[in-house]
Design a protein around this motif. Structure first.
Motif, short mmCIF file in Angstrom:
data_model
loop_
_atom_site.label_atom_id
_atom_site.label_comp_id
_atom_site.label_asym_id
_atom_site.label_seq_id
_atom_site.Cartn_x
_atom_site.Cartn_y
_atom_site.Cartn_z
N VAL A 187 0.84 -1.20 0.00
CA VAL A 187 0.00 0.00 0.00
C VAL A 187 0.87 1.25 0.00
CG1 VAL A 187 -1.74 1.28 1.32
CG2 VAL A 187 -1.88 -1.19 1.15
N ALA A 188 2.00 1.21 0.71
CA ALA A 188 2.86 2.38 0.82
C ALA A 188 3.56 2.69 -0.50
CB ALA A 188 3.89 2.17 1.92
N LEU A 189 3.75 1.70 -1.35
CA LEU A 189 4.47 1.91 -2.59
C LEU A 189 3.56 2.27 -3.76
CD1 LEU A 189 7.08 -0.97 -2.38
CD2 LEU A 189 7.42 1.45 -1.95
N GLU A 190 2.28 2.32 -3.56
CA GLU A 190 1.36 2.68 -4.63
C GLU A 190 1.47 4.18 -4.91
OE1 GLU A 190 -2.57 1.50 -3.69
OE2 GLU A 190 -2.09 -0.63 -3.72
N VAL A 191 1.62 4.53 -6.21
CA VAL A 191 1.74 5.94 -6.61
C VAL A 191 0.66 6.23 -7.62
CG1 VAL A 191 3.26 7.67 -7.62
CG2 VAL A 191 4.22 5.85 -6.24
N GLN A 192 -0.01 7.36 -7.47
CA GLN A 192 -1.08 7.72 -8.39
C GLN A 192 -0.49 8.29 -9.67
OE1 GLN A 192 -3.57 10.39 -6.28
NE2 GLN A 192 -4.29 8.86 -4.85
N PHE A 193 -1.29 8.25 -10.71
CA PHE A 193 -0.86 8.74 -12.01
C PHE A 193 -0.58 10.24 -11.96
CE2 PHE A 193 -1.87 10.60 -16.17
CZ PHE A 193 -0.88 9.99 -16.92
N GLY A 194 -1.34 10.96 -11.18
CA GLY A 194 -1.14 12.40 -11.06
C GLY A 194 0.23 12.76 -10.51
N ALA A 195 0.78 11.90 -9.67
CA ALA A 195 2.12 12.16 -9.13
C ALA A 195 3.17 12.04 -10.22
CB ALA A 195 2.41 11.18 -8.00
N TYR A 196 3.05 11.02 -11.07
CA TYR A 196 3.98 10.90 -12.20
C TYR A 196 3.87 12.11 -13.12
CZ TYR A 196 4.91 6.00 -11.11
OH TYR A 196 5.28 4.84 -10.50
N LEU A 197 2.64 12.52 -13.38
CA LEU A 197 2.41 13.66 -14.26
C LEU A 197 2.99 14.94 -13.68
CD1 LEU A 197 0.98 14.16 -16.95
CD2 LEU A 197 -1.03 14.81 -15.66
N ALA A 198 2.83 15.14 -12.39
CA ALA A 198 3.36 16.34 -11.73
C ALA A 198 4.88 16.37 -11.79
CB ALA A 198 2.88 16.39 -10.28
N VAL A 199 5.52 15.23 -11.59
CA VAL A 199 6.98 15.19 -11.63
C VAL A 199 7.48 15.45 -13.04
CG1 VAL A 199 8.98 13.67 -11.37
CG2 VAL A 199 7.24 13.75 -9.59
N LEU A 200 6.87 14.80 -14.02
CA LEU A 200 7.33 14.97 -15.41
C LEU A 200 7.11 16.40 -15.91
CD1 LEU A 200 6.17 11.61 -16.99
CD2 LEU A 200 8.49 12.32 -16.43
N LEU A 201 5.92 16.93 -15.66
CA LEU A 201 5.65 18.30 -16.12
C LEU A 201 6.48 19.31 -15.33
CD1 LEU A 201 1.81 18.21 -16.70
CD2 LEU A 201 3.63 18.15 -18.40
N GLY A 202 6.65 19.08 -14.05
CA GLY A 202 7.46 19.97 -13.23
C GLY A 202 8.92 19.95 -13.59
N THR A 203 9.37 18.89 -14.25
CA THR A 203 10.76 18.80 -14.69
C THR A 203 10.94 19.33 -16.10
OG1 THR A 203 11.09 16.87 -13.28
CG2 THR A 203 12.71 17.23 -15.02
N PHE A 204 10.11 18.85 -17.02
CA PHE A 204 10.33 19.16 -18.43
C PHE A 204 9.88 20.57 -18.83
CE2 PHE A 204 10.32 14.43 -18.88
CZ PHE A 204 11.66 14.35 -19.21
N LEU A 205 8.80 21.07 -18.29
CA LEU A 205 8.37 22.41 -18.68
C LEU A 205 9.37 23.50 -18.31
CD1 LEU A 205 4.51 22.31 -18.11
CD2 LEU A 205 5.78 22.21 -20.26
N PRO A 206 9.91 23.54 -17.12
CA PRO A 206 10.94 24.55 -16.84
C PRO A 206 12.20 24.36 -17.68
CG PRO A 206 10.03 23.73 -14.79
CD PRO A 206 9.50 22.87 -15.86
N CYS A 207 12.58 23.09 -17.91
CA CYS A 207 13.77 22.86 -18.75
C CYS A 207 13.54 23.35 -20.18
CB CYS A 207 14.13 21.38 -18.76
SG CYS A 207 14.80 20.82 -17.19
N LEU A 208 12.37 23.07 -20.73
CA LEU A 208 12.08 23.55 -22.09
C LEU A 208 12.03 25.07 -22.15
CD1 LEU A 208 9.38 20.95 -23.22
CD2 LEU A 208 11.77 21.13 -23.97
N PHE A 209 11.50 25.69 -21.12
CA PHE A 209 11.48 27.15 -21.06
C PHE A 209 12.90 27.72 -21.04
CE2 PHE A 209 11.75 30.90 -18.30
CZ PHE A 209 11.06 31.81 -19.10
N LEU A 210 13.77 27.12 -20.25
CA LEU A 210 15.14 27.63 -20.17
C LEU A 210 15.91 27.39 -21.47
CD1 LEU A 210 16.06 26.60 -16.52
CD2 LEU A 210 15.60 28.89 -17.38
N ILE A 211 15.68 26.26 -22.12
CA ILE A 211 16.33 26.01 -23.41
C ILE A 211 15.85 27.02 -24.45
CG2 ILE A 211 16.47 24.35 -25.31
CD1 ILE A 211 16.43 22.14 -23.14
N ASN A 212 14.55 27.27 -24.47
CA ASN A 212 13.98 28.26 -25.40
C ASN A 212 14.54 29.65 -25.12
OD1 ASN A 212 12.43 29.42 -27.35
ND2 ASN A 212 10.52 29.29 -26.20
#
Length: 96
Positions: free
Chosen positions: A52-77
């Protein structure tokens, strides 16, 4: 048999001389030291299992990916834009 009766009487007298208040005062610190151990057992039992402790919701994956890639893409641009503006001001091959 009379000797057994005497042993019982002497034991009863020793028991009547027993000070319960003193014994309780001695036992109170022991009970307070031991009480967190009992509380810890109940907390450990209340914790979820590993599955039960290791279950991760899909929203958590989405938040991590968007929180990582969107700022990186902004800085590259931003870097590409500033370098192209510097090249335009310098008037080199890429100025027009």
């Amino acid at each position: 048999m009379l000797s057994h009766f005497g042993v019982v009487l002497s034991t009863a007298r020793a028991a009547s001389d027993f000070n319960f208040e003193k014994a309780a005062a001695i036992m109170i610190p022991t009970a307070t030291i031991a009480s967190p151990a009992f509380a810890l057992d109940s907390i450990v039992d209340a914790l979820p299992t590993n599955t039960v402790a290791l279950e991760v919701q899909f929203g958590a994956y989405l938040a991590v990916l968007l929180g990582t890639f969107l700022p990186c893409l902004f800085l590259i641009n931003l870097f590409i834009q500033t370098e192209s503006r510097k090249a335009g001001k310098a008037g080199g091959q890429d100025s027009e």
